[in-house]
Design a protein around this motif. Structure first.
Motif, PDB file in Angstrom:
ATOM      1  N   ASN A   1       0.815  -1.222   0.000  1.00  0.00           N
ATOM      2  CA  ASN A   1       0.000   0.000   0.000  1.00  0.00           C
ATOM      3  C   ASN A   1       0.844   1.267   0.000  1.00  0.00           C
ATOM      4  O   ASN A   1       0.436   2.292   0.533  1.00  0.00           O
ATOM      5  CB  ASN A   1      -0.936   0.004   1.222  1.00  0.00           C
ATOM      6  N   SER A   2       2.015   1.186  -0.559  1.00  0.00           N
ATOM      7  CA  SER A   2       2.919   2.354  -0.730  1.00  0.00           C
ATOM      8  C   SER A   2       3.326   2.991   0.585  1.00  0.00           C
ATOM      9  O   SER A   2       3.754   4.147   0.608  1.00  0.00           O
ATOM     10  CB  SER A   2       2.246   3.406  -1.628  1.00  0.00           C
ATOM     11  N   GLY A   3       3.162   2.289   1.707  1.00  0.00           N
ATOM     12  CA  GLY A   3       3.643   2.773   3.002  1.00  0.00           C
ATOM     13  C   GLY A   3       2.906   3.951   3.577  1.00  0.00           C
ATOM     14  O   GLY A   3       3.398   4.611   4.494  1.00  0.00           O
ATOM     15  N   GLU A   4       1.715   4.264   3.091  1.00  0.00           N
ATOM     16  CA  GLU A   4       1.029   5.484   3.533  1.00  0.00           C
ATOM     17  C   GLU A   4      -0.111   5.243   4.520  1.00  0.00           C
ATOM     18  O   GLU A   4      -0.899   6.136   4.790  1.00  0.00           O
ATOM     19  CB  GLU A   4       0.500   6.244   2.308  1.00  0.00           C
ATOM     20  N   ASP A   5      -0.216   4.045   5.054  1.00  0.00           N
ATOM     21  CA  ASP A   5      -1.271   3.735   6.020  1.00  0.00           C
ATOM     22  C   ASP A   5      -0.768   4.095   7.424  1.00  0.00           C
ATOM     23  O   ASP A   5       0.144   3.464   7.959  1.00  0.00           O
ATOM     24  CB  ASP A   5      -1.612   2.242   5.930  1.00  0.00           C
ATOM     25  N   ILE A   6      -1.376   5.114   8.019  1.00  0.00           N
ATOM     26  CA  ILE A   6      -0.914   5.602   9.326  1.00  0.00           C
ATOM     27  C   ILE A   6      -1.027   4.521  10.390  1.00  0.00           C
ATOM     28  O   ILE A   6      -0.088   4.288  11.168  1.00  0.00           O
ATOM     29  CB  ILE A   6      -1.713   6.861   9.738  1.00  0.00           C
ATOM     30  N   GLU A   7      -2.181   3.847  10.439  1.00  0.00           N
ATOM     31  CA  GLU A   7      -2.383   2.842  11.489  1.00  0.00           C
ATOM     32  C   GLU A   7      -1.343   1.722  11.399  1.00  0.00           C
ATOM     33  O   GLU A   7      -0.772   1.309  12.405  1.00  0.00           O
ATOM     34  CB  GLU A   7      -3.789   2.240  11.401  1.00  0.00           C
ATOM     35  N   THR A   8      -1.099   1.224  10.184  1.00  0.00           N
ATOM     36  CA  THR A   8      -0.126   0.138  10.029  1.00  0.00           C
ATOM     37  C   THR A   8       1.262   0.593  10.446  1.00  0.00           C
ATOM     38  O   THR A   8       2.009  -0.156  11.096  1.00  0.00           O
ATOM     39  CB  THR A   8      -0.104  -0.356   8.566  1.00  0.00           C
TER      40      THR A   8
END
Length: 453
Positions: free
Chosen positions: A338-345
């Motif tokens: 997901n291109s590293g842009e998921d804040i929670e992850t």
């Protein structure tokens, strides 16, 4: 003189009866059929402009001329119904059916009254009469049985219609409602067995029966039907759903994997069922790690899932079990996808890094994330925490002080910020500020316990 003239006129009139008739008003000699038509057309005109009282008056005149004309009573019923005079509407339609019981429209008039007055029991009687004209009214009868809670009759009729004309969304919804009450399930089981025997290639009957047996914890019977489904319809993908569960319970790992792969690749099977299958396999792999590679393959089926980030959810599963290395593995994969842009992850991954004491990695990653998400205070916190652990106290202080501006209405995070700032100043030798920030942290904790914000 007036008398002579008068006598003369009398003689003339007496000698000319045709002249006398000519002077009579036309209405007095109009045939009854003409009067009937005039009144009838008047009623239609008044009905057209929604003047129902006038229409009813005209129709009553019609009924005096032709007391056994069913159409007059039908039209009276329509006008009474439009006026919401349900009692007279019912009587009018009923009179029409008594005169001509073979006219469907007269019975429909009664049905309209029944329905508008919510007299569903009477409506059942009327609809049974309408079914003699057209069996399409059995659909109405199903709804009426549901409204009167005659579920046994409704279920029988639903099954009859499903067999004759095919299933419908509304009937299936009714059926689910009925079967939620366990006492009707035996009837449905018997029906489904009969349907399977009659139509062995109809997959949906097997699926419904397997579902019922499973709900009743009759697992052996569910398995028997599953095997019958697989035998009768070898291409059935639905059979593999139940077989997958059976193989897992019997620890037949490879067979379970084969069934799972069929299910996950299917375009027919609902995504919720696929998620459940994957979750069950995940639990299985947790105690049977030799199948971890097959879990990786299973995850690949969900790469384009628009609803659930499956890889992330697996990471959370291991996170909750405090299996940090596995959690990290799946969080990193989720971010890669997901291109590293998921804040929670990212936050979950940083937490997992902290638990495994990978502080250099935390410091590097958190500082980079601050550049991408400059208003997210959690990333400043992780950067400060990691730099404190690395004894880079000045860097920790700077990051924490910048991030504190974004801490709003989050007491726990505020406590953690103050603790880390206290640690940073302690490392810098400023014990006064160390005590200040520790004191702030303690006060926030006291406020939280007391419910004060």
């Amino acid at each position: 003189m007036k008398k002579t003239v008068s006598f003369f006129l009398f003689l003339v009139l007496l000698c000319n009866p045709a002249l006398i008739l000519a002077q009579t008003e036309p209405e007095e000699i109009k045939p009854e059929t003409d009067k009937f038509e005039d009144y009838f057309y008047e009623s239609l005109k008044q009905q057209g402009i929604e003047n129902y009282d006038k229409a009813i008056e005209a129709l009553e005149e019609c009924s005096k001329i032709k007391p056994n004309d069913a159409t007059v009573y039908f039209e009276l019923g329509k006008n009474y119904l439009a006026s919401k005079d349900y009692e007279h509407a019912y009587k009018s339609f009923e009179k029409a059916t008594q005169i001509d019981p073979k006219n469907k429209w007269f019975w429909l008039g009664i049905y309209d009254v029944n329905y508008q007055t919510k007299n569903y029991n009477q409506a059942i009687i009327t609809v049974n009469k309408l079914i003699e004209f057209n069996e399409v009214f059995k659909e109405d009868l199903v709804s009426l049985y549901m409204n009167t809670q005659q579920f046994d009759k409704a279920l029988d009729l639903i099954n009859e219609l499903n067999d004759k004309v095919g299933k419908s969304e509304r009937r299936e919804s009714y059926k689910m409602q009925i079967l939620s009450q366990g006492k009707y399930q035996n009837t449905e089981i018997a029906n489904l067995i009969d349907q399977i025997n009659k139509y062995p290639k109809v997959e949906s009957n097997y699926i419904a029966l397997i579902h019922l047996y499973s709900e009743n914890n009759e697992n052996e019977k569910a398995l028997d039907i599953t095997k019958k489904l697989e035998a009768d319809i070898p291409t059935s993908e639905w059979a593999q759903v139940s077989l997958f569960k059976y193989y897992l319970e019997n620890k037949e790992g490879q067979k379970a994997i084969n069934s799972m792969n069929v299910v996950l690749a299917s375009t027919k099977i609902d995504s919720k069922i696929k998620h459940r299958v994957l979750n069950e396999f995940l639990i299985f792999v947790n105690t049977n790690p030799q199948y971890a590679a097959d879990l990786e393959k299973a995850i690949s089926y969900f790469e384009n899932d628009p609803d659930v980030n499956v890889v992330k959810e697996i990471g959370k599963y291991y996170h909750n079990k405090k299996q940090w290395d596995k959690a990290i593995q799946y969080y990193e994969l989720a971010l890669k996808n997901n291109s590293g842009e998921d804040i929670e992850t990212n936050l979950l991954l940083l937490q997992a890094y902290v638990e495994t004491k990978q502080f250099e990695l935390v410091a590097k990653k958190a500082t980079a994330l601050v550049e991408i998400f400059p208003t997210q205070p959690q990333f400043y916190y992780f950067s400060g925490l990691a730099n404190n652990q690395l004894k880079q106290f000045k860097k920790a202080k700077e990051m924490l002080e910048m991030g504190m501006d974004y801490v709003v209405n989050d007491v726990v995070l505020g406590v953690n910020f103050n603790i880390q700032l206290g640690e940073a100043y302690n490392g810098l030798g400023d014990f006064k500020k160390k005590e200040l920030y520790f004191s702030k942290a303690n006060q926030l904790l006291k406020d939280k316990k007391s419910g004060y914000k």
